[in-house]
Design an enzyme around this catalytic site. Structure first.
Site, PDB file in Angstrom:
ATOM      1  N   ASP A  54      23.215-125.567  12.296  1.00  0.00           N
ATOM      2  CA  ASP A  54      23.937-126.169  11.182  1.00  0.00           C
ATOM      3  C   ASP A  54      23.693-127.713  10.960  1.00  0.00           C
ATOM      4  O   ASP A  54      23.896-128.655  11.707  1.00  0.00           O
ATOM      5  CB  ASP A  54      25.376-126.109  11.473  1.00  0.00           C
ATOM      6  N   TYR A  59      23.309-135.908   6.950  1.00  0.00           N
ATOM      7  CA  TYR A  59      23.174-136.434   8.233  1.00  0.00           C
ATOM      8  C   TYR A  59      21.764-137.108   8.333  1.00  0.00           C
ATOM      9  O   TYR A  59      20.808-136.480   8.285  1.00  0.00           O
ATOM     10  CB  TYR A  59      23.041-134.784   8.883  1.00  0.00           C
ATOM     11  N   LYS A  85      24.190-127.605   3.724  1.00  0.00           N
ATOM     12  CA  LYS A  85      25.628-127.990   2.762  1.00  0.00           C
ATOM     13  C   LYS A  85      25.214-128.560   1.648  1.00  0.00           C
ATOM     14  O   LYS A  85      23.887-128.974   1.219  1.00  0.00           O
ATOM     15  CB  LYS A  85      26.410-128.894   3.621  1.00  0.00           C
TER      16      LYS A  85
END
Length: 330
Positions: A54, A59, A85
């Protein structure tokens, strides 16, 4: 129950390992991580049977996705499930910067964008950074930042991807269980397939049990439980430790101490109890943990594989540390 056990991810047709790897840390969450260390962390996860990964554009402002794609490039594409995402674009001058990222790429930052076109662009740019031809699960990231846009245009874009077979599942990445429950109720049918719930279903916080988890079980929505270590609070409850509490509240410290006593009585490491507990709920398919080193990955695998004696969970409940309604692992 083992970390490498493969189970269905709800109704999606995907299968995931019981332990998933969250990849914020390899993007430089709180402290820098070298490319070599990031690659070794992902390689160790693979060798130990982890098949759920994930990541997210935010990030490390793209760094996590780039490193994830490089590490997985040589792996059989059908042998793992990859999540990323939507909701933030990484671009020059992006204003939604976050101080939690150590040494992010210069000159770029995130910008919130839950529009249909923004989601299409986000996915295109994620695939470019990953160097892969597809993503299996797309989360609407932090939908509370713009709930109307997230449940409207962002969800519609992901639902279109799902209908065309471009992705396997539509999901949410949330820190607040009520937000996810509202999203599931308001999204157009058939709704999201999964929820990545961070920090709201673990040994210290069972607020996900109030509404969200029963709703997910009723609708066949798979849950990936993250934040199960509470940022290390269970491992080291001292004030100023990496969990971020300058002063751990007295009531919370007492609960942790009581939990550690029960764990000691049964010979169960507290983090083994922490990583196992969420998997007792029928809606929870996998637990997602972060790691910034091969040793941390190996530790989490060992914790999930650690045997838990009969009677342990009953003792935890008898000490008043879990609600009676909380399902516990067999």
């Amino acid at each position: 129950m083992r970390a490498d056990d493969l189970v269905p991810l709800g109704r999606t047709g995907l299968r995931v390992s019981r332990l998933g790897l969250g990849l914020a840390s390899v993007g430089g969450l709180f402290e820098p991580v070298s490319e070599e260390r990031a690659a070794a962390t992902l390689d160790t996860a693979w060798e130990l049977g982890v098949r759920l990964y994930d990541t997210a554009p935010v990030y490390g402002y793209g760094r996590s996705e780039t490193r994830t794609g490089a590490a997985l490039a040589a792996r059989p594409r059908d042998a793992y499930v990859l999540c990323t995402k939507v909701g933030r674009l990484i671009e020059p001058g992006g204003p939604d910067t976050q101080p939690i990222w150590a040494d992010p790429p210069a000159g770029v930052g995130p910008r919130l964008d839950y529009s249909y076109g923004g989601v299409l662009r986000s996915v295109e740019e994620s695939l470019e950074r990953l160097g892969l031809d597809r993503v299996d699960v797309l989360h609407v990231h932090d939908p509370d930042e713009d709930f109307g846009g997230a449940v409207g245009e962002a969800y519609r874009a992901l639902a279109d991807f799902r209908a065309r077979g471009v992705i396997g599942a539509v999901s949410l990445g949330v820190n607040h269980a009520p937000v996810a429950a509202r999203f599931l109720r308001e999204a157009a049918a058939p709704g999201p397939d999964c929820v990545l719930l961070a920090g709201r279903y673990n040994l210290l916080d069972q607020s996900g049990l109030d509404e969200l988890l029963p709703l997910c079980a009723e609708r066949g929505v798979a849950v990936m439980a993250a934040g199960v270590y509470q940022s290390g609070l269970l491992a080291d409850p001292r004030p100023g430790a990496p969990h971020g509490y300058r002063s751990v509240p007295a009531e919370l410290a007492a609960r942790i101490e009581a939990l550690r006593r029960v764990c000691a009585d049964f010979g169960v490491p507290p983090l083994a109890a922490a990583v196992r507990f969420p998997l007792g709920h029928p809606a929870v398919a996998s637990v997602v943990v972060g790691a910034r080193s091969p040793e941390e990955v190996a530790g989490s695998v060992a914790f999930l594989n650690h045997p838990v004696p009969g009677g342990f969970w009953a003792a935890v409940k008898a000490a008043g540390l879990l609600p009676e309604a909380a399902p516990t692992p067999a």
